[in-house]
Scaffold this active site. Sequence first.
Site, short mmCIF file in Angstrom:
data_model
loop_
_atom_site.label_atom_id
_atom_site.label_comp_id
_atom_site.label_asym_id
_atom_site.label_seq_id
_atom_site.Cartn_x
_atom_site.Cartn_y
_atom_site.Cartn_z
N HIS A 280 0.84 -1.20 0.00
CA HIS A 280 0.00 0.00 0.00
C HIS A 280 0.87 1.26 0.00
O HIS A 280 0.60 2.22 -0.73
CB HIS A 280 -0.90 0.04 1.24
N LYS B 219 -16.63 -6.50 5.50
CA LYS B 219 -15.35 -7.23 5.50
C LYS B 219 -14.96 -7.73 6.89
O LYS B 219 -14.01 -8.47 7.02
CB LYS B 219 -14.23 -6.34 4.94
#
Length: 163
Positions: free
Chosen positions: A18, A42
Amino acid sequence: MIKRAIYPGTFDPVTFGHLDIVRRGLELFPELIVGIAENPKKKPLFTLQERKEMFEESLKEVGLEGKVKVKTFNSLLVEFAKKEGAVAILRGIRIVSDMDHEFTMASLNRKLYPEIETVFLMPSDDYAYLSSSAVREIASYGGDVSQFVTKAVERRLKEKFKK
């Protein structure tokens, strides 16, 4: 007009992959906002606030503090992008199967907000295999995740899995 992009995700937790996308995104856009999605579907390991703090700590650790804003959101991505005045959504694509989902989302986002573009970046070779879910799994078994995440994230993973 300043070209501002949103780099959205759950970031549960943030990885060096990321951070690689952030670093490279800053080469394309003068302003980059990391948008951390609440996304309760999630069932994240870390709370929204913990994920925000880890991202900020990680940016500091890799020398990107102050170059990126980190914000949270609980809305459609395009609504967040409009609110922030973004012209682009930045997405990383690791493997071919990511493309199916990302292409669909980019098309839907363009239908909902025609002024937004989606920009895809492939990760650096060092991070092409890396995912937050893999990091969580390794950490859950007490494995060494130091090559995948910052010290701040590694510490929080150890704390989380001690419980």
